[in-house]
Design an enzyme around this catalytic site. Structure first.
Site, short mmCIF file in Angstrom:
data_model
loop_
_atom_site.label_atom_id
_atom_site.label_comp_id
_atom_site.label_asym_id
_atom_site.label_seq_id
_atom_site.Cartn_x
_atom_site.Cartn_y
_atom_site.Cartn_z
N SER A 195 6.97 -2.70 13.83
CA SER A 195 6.51 -1.53 13.07
C SER A 195 4.98 -1.46 13.14
CB SER A 195 6.95 -1.68 11.61
OG SER A 195 6.28 -0.74 10.82
N SER A 196 4.44 -0.28 12.85
CA SER A 196 2.99 -0.08 12.92
C SER A 196 2.25 -0.89 11.86
CB SER A 196 2.67 1.41 12.72
OG SER A 196 3.25 1.86 11.50
N CYS A 197 2.99 -1.40 10.87
CA CYS A 197 2.32 -2.13 9.78
C CYS A 197 1.83 -3.51 10.23
CB CYS A 197 3.26 -2.30 8.61
SG CYS A 197 4.59 -3.43 9.02
N TYR A 234 6.58 -8.15 4.94
CA TYR A 234 7.36 -7.48 6.00
C TYR A 234 6.61 -7.54 7.33
CZ TYR A 234 9.27 -3.11 8.20
OH TYR A 234 9.81 -2.16 9.04
N LYS A 260 7.67 -9.28 10.96
CA LYS A 260 7.68 -8.53 12.22
C LYS A 260 6.80 -9.20 13.28
CE LYS A 260 10.48 -5.15 11.26
NZ LYS A 260 11.75 -5.02 11.98
N HIS A 299 10.83 5.88 2.32
CA HIS A 299 9.51 6.21 2.87
C HIS A 299 9.10 7.60 2.38
CE1 HIS A 299 10.59 3.02 5.85
NE2 HIS A 299 9.32 2.74 5.68
N1 LIG Z 1 12.09 3.80 9.05
C1 LIG Z 1 10.86 3.70 9.53
O1 LIG Z 1 9.96 4.49 9.18
C2 LIG Z 1 10.53 2.63 10.52
C3 LIG Z 1 11.46 1.65 10.90
N2 LIG Z 1 11.08 0.71 11.81
C4 LIG Z 1 12.03 -0.36 12.23
O2 LIG Z 1 13.21 0.22 12.78
C5 LIG Z 1 14.32 -0.62 12.52
C6 LIG Z 1 15.41 0.18 11.84
O3 LIG Z 1 14.88 0.79 10.70
P1 LIG Z 1 15.73 1.94 9.95
O4 LIG Z 1 16.77 2.47 10.87
O5 LIG Z 1 14.75 2.86 9.34
O6 LIG Z 1 16.44 1.10 8.80
P2 LIG Z 1 17.76 1.45 7.96
O7 LIG Z 1 17.54 0.87 6.62
O8 LIG Z 1 18.11 2.90 8.10
O9 LIG Z 1 18.90 0.61 8.73
C7 LIG Z 1 18.84 -0.78 8.69
C8 LIG Z 1 20.13 -1.31 9.23
O10 LIG Z 1 20.07 -2.73 9.20
C9 LIG Z 1 21.33 -3.21 8.80
N3 LIG Z 1 21.16 -4.44 8.03
C10 LIG Z 1 20.27 -4.71 7.05
N4 LIG Z 1 20.47 -5.94 6.56
C11 LIG Z 1 21.54 -6.47 7.24
C12 LIG Z 1 22.24 -7.70 7.20
N5 LIG Z 1 21.91 -8.65 6.33
N6 LIG Z 1 23.26 -7.89 8.07
C13 LIG Z 1 23.62 -6.91 8.94
N7 LIG Z 1 22.99 -5.73 9.05
C14 LIG Z 1 21.97 -5.51 8.19
C15 LIG Z 1 21.99 -2.16 7.94
O11 LIG Z 1 23.39 -2.24 8.17
P3 LIG Z 1 24.54 -1.57 7.25
O12 LIG Z 1 24.28 -0.10 7.26
O13 LIG Z 1 25.82 -1.94 7.94
O14 LIG Z 1 24.39 -2.20 5.88
C16 LIG Z 1 21.37 -0.87 8.47
O15 LIG Z 1 22.23 -0.24 9.35
C17 LIG Z 1 13.80 -1.77 11.66
O16 LIG Z 1 13.52 -2.88 12.47
C18 LIG Z 1 12.52 -1.20 11.08
O17 LIG Z 1 11.61 -2.25 10.78
C19 LIG Z 1 9.84 0.68 12.37
C20 LIG Z 1 8.90 1.62 12.02
C21 LIG Z 1 9.18 2.64 11.06
C1 LIG Z 2 6.80 2.44 8.37
C2 LIG Z 2 5.89 1.84 7.36
O1 LIG Z 2 6.29 2.28 6.08
C3 LIG Z 2 5.69 1.63 4.98
O2 LIG Z 2 4.31 1.85 4.99
P1 LIG Z 2 3.73 3.27 4.58
O3 LIG Z 2 3.62 4.08 5.80
O4 LIG Z 2 2.52 3.10 3.73
O5 LIG Z 2 4.93 3.80 3.70
P2 LIG Z 2 5.34 5.03 2.85
O6 LIG Z 2 5.99 6.02 3.76
O7 LIG Z 2 6.16 4.48 1.73
O8 LIG Z 2 3.98 5.61 2.22
C4 LIG Z 2 3.10 6.35 3.00
C5 LIG Z 2 2.08 7.03 2.09
O9 LIG Z 2 2.76 8.09 1.40
C6 LIG Z 2 2.42 8.06 0.02
N1 LIG Z 2 3.48 8.67 -0.78
C7 LIG Z 2 3.32 9.80 -1.52
N2 LIG Z 2 4.46 10.10 -2.18
C8 LIG Z 2 5.36 9.12 -1.83
C9 LIG Z 2 6.72 8.90 -2.19
O10 LIG Z 2 7.33 9.65 -3.00
N3 LIG Z 2 7.33 7.83 -1.62
C10 LIG Z 2 6.69 7.01 -0.73
N4 LIG Z 2 7.38 5.99 -0.18
N5 LIG Z 2 5.39 7.17 -0.38
C11 LIG Z 2 4.73 8.24 -0.93
C12 LIG Z 2 2.22 6.57 -0.25
O11 LIG Z 2 1.47 6.41 -1.44
C13 LIG Z 2 1.47 6.14 0.99
O12 LIG Z 2 0.11 6.47 0.88
C14 LIG Z 2 5.99 0.16 5.04
O13 LIG Z 2 7.37 -0.04 5.11
C15 LIG Z 2 5.41 -0.38 6.28
O14 LIG Z 2 5.80 -1.74 6.38
C16 LIG Z 2 5.89 0.37 7.46
O15 LIG Z 2 6.27 -0.21 8.45
#
Ligand SMILES: NC(=O)C1=CN([C@@H]2O[C@H](COP(=O)(O)OP(=O)(O)OC[C@H]3O[C@@H](n4cnc5c(N)ncnc54)[C@H](OP(=O)(O)O)[C@@H]3O)[C@@H](O)[C@H]2O)C=CC1
Ligand SMILES: C[C@H]1O[C@H](OP(=O)(O)OP(=O)(O)OC[C@H]2O[C@@H](n3cnc4c(=O)[nH]c(N)nc43)[C@H](O)[C@@H]2O)[C@@H](O)[C@@H](O)C1=O
Length: 315
Positions: A114-116, A143, A147, A186
């Site tokens: 992830s970008s974090c 987190y 990563k 998010h």
């Molecule tokens: N969302 C975002 O903005 C971003 C996401 N990513 C990365 O992308 C990847 C996917 O993220 P995203 O799709 O958003 O996440 P979701 O939360 O939508 O999906 C996560 C998945 O992981 C599975 N999972 C979690 N814990 C377990 C466990 N203990 N055993 C088996 N399966 C598990 C869940 O399975 P089940 O549904 O069966 O419970 C679920 O399908 C991650 O690596 C994340 O770090 C990177 C950058 C940004």
């Molecule tokens: C993908 C990335 O996602 C996370 O980092 P992040 O980008 O900071 O995440 P965020 O989407 O939660 O927030 C972005 C910005 O948005 C603002 N904000 C406003 N209003 C709401 C609101 O209602 N909810 C949330 N969540 N944020 C809000 C919030 O205050 C912040 O300034 C980590 O998982 C990190 O580990 C990672 O990998």
């Protein structure tokens, strides 16, 4: 000798996290490309934190490819609240899969970071070389450390065992099957839900967390899945690679875009007791662009598709 990857449509491919936003997008992409030998397990069928269960699964299925899209994922407040869970669960999930994949000689594995992982105040846009050059953003450090450990594990397994495991760093993502939990999600899905609920209830204002000043880059999950397919076919380097759309907007600008898509008429205010997090994390995608991939889905287009998906999910 040039190796070709994902050419055989009968290749056995395991998608870890296939029900998640990213995993389901990768699942859709592989099906669309004609792959039929896809292996999936829900977390209740296979808890990836359980090392023995994961090893037994790999011994039984022996996948040739692995997309590692399973993780504990959440927004800024979730990351900062469940700090222990974010580092423990992600370390366990990724370590169990990477080690089991090695033991059954998986041909190629993709680890999703992830970008974090980049320093909070790194120069923008973020180049892959900026990894480990400065302090991380405190709210999601657990987190991010998990990563970074995944990236380093893939590199180390390439060094010691010759594993072709690649690390892909997506920017903030959104799309179908997103997490709309009011506290743990998010920003983009959170705002879709909040503006919609405000519209339905007729409340005259919507509160955004933080100052609205931070900037974020947003990539549609199906765009990422397309990039993942492209990279699984064409990228075989040790170093991590960024995936993004190359432009970012402020949270305030995002809020007004969501307001417009949802058709909300009220006002917006800001809860500055909530954290802003990293001020900016725009990915430098020049490495990926040079390889020949560019994002296709604009934020305007993606937002309307995501909103429609949300509406259908709450019906
Ligand atoms: N969302 C975002 O903005 C971003 C996401 N990513 C990365 O992308 C990847 C996917 O993220 P995203 O799709 O958003 O996440 P979701 O939360 O939508 O999906 C996560 C998945 O992981 C599975 N999972 C979690 N814990 C377990 C466990 N203990 N055993 C088996 N399966 C598990 C869940 O399975 P089940 O549904 O069966 O419970 C679920 O399908 C991650 O690596 C994340 O770090 C990177 C950058 C940004
Ligand atoms: C993908 C990335 O996602 C996370 O980092 P992040 O980008 O900071 O995440 P965020 O989407 O939660 O927030 C972005 C910005 O948005 C603002 N904000 C406003 N209003 C709401 C609101 O209602 N909810 C949330 N969540 N944020 C809000 C919030 O205050 C912040 O300034 C980590 O998982 C990190 O580990 C990672 O990998």
């Amino acid at each position: 000798m040039t190796e070709f990857y994902l050419q055989d449509k009968n290749a056995k491919i395991y998608i870890a996290g296939h029900r998640g936003m990213v995993g389901s997008a990768i699942y859709r992409k592989l099906q669309k490309e004609g792959f039929s030998n896809l292996i999936v397990r829900t977390s209740s069928e296979l808890d990836l934190r359980d090392q023995l269960a994961v090893q037994n699964f790999f011994n039984e299925e022996k996948p040739e490819y692995v997309f590692l899209a399973a993780a504990k994922v959440g927004g800024i407040v979730a990351n900062n609240t469940y700090r222990g869970d974010f580092i423990y669960e992600n370390l366990m999930i990724q370590s169990n899969i990477i080690e089991s994949a090695r033991k059954v000689e998986v041909k190629k594995l993709m680890f999703l970071g992830s970008s974090c992982i980049y320093p909070k105040l790194a120069p923008q846009p973020l180049k892959e070389d900026y990894l480990l050059t400065g302090e991380l953003e405190p709210t999601n450090e657990p987190y991010a450390i998990a990563k970074i450990a995944g990236i380093k594990m893939c590199e180390a397994y390439r060094d010691q065992y010759g594993c072709n495991y690649i690390s892909v760093m997506p920017t903030n993502l959104y799309g179908l099957n997103d997490n709309y939990h009011p506290e743990n999600s998010h920003v983009l899905p959170a705002l879709i839900r909040r503006f919609h609920e405000a519209s339905e209830s007729g409340s005259n204002s919507v509160t955004i967390w933080g100052t609205g000043k931070p900037k974020r880059e947003f990539l549609f999950a199906d765009d990422l899945a397309d990039a993942c397919f492209f990279l699984m076919q064409n990228y075989n380097e040790k170093n991590l690679i960024n995936v993004g759309c190359g432009e970012d907007i402020s949270i305030e600008e995002l809020a007004y875009k969501v307001k417009k898509v949802v058709g909300y008429e009220g006002s917006i205010d800001f809860d500055v007791t909530k954290p802003d997090g990293t001020p900016r994390k725009l990915m430098d995608v020049s490495k990926l662009t040079k390889l020949g991939w560019k994002s296709q889905i604009s934020l305007e287009k993606g937002l309307s598709v995501a909103f429609e998906d949300y509406i259908n999910s709450v019906k």
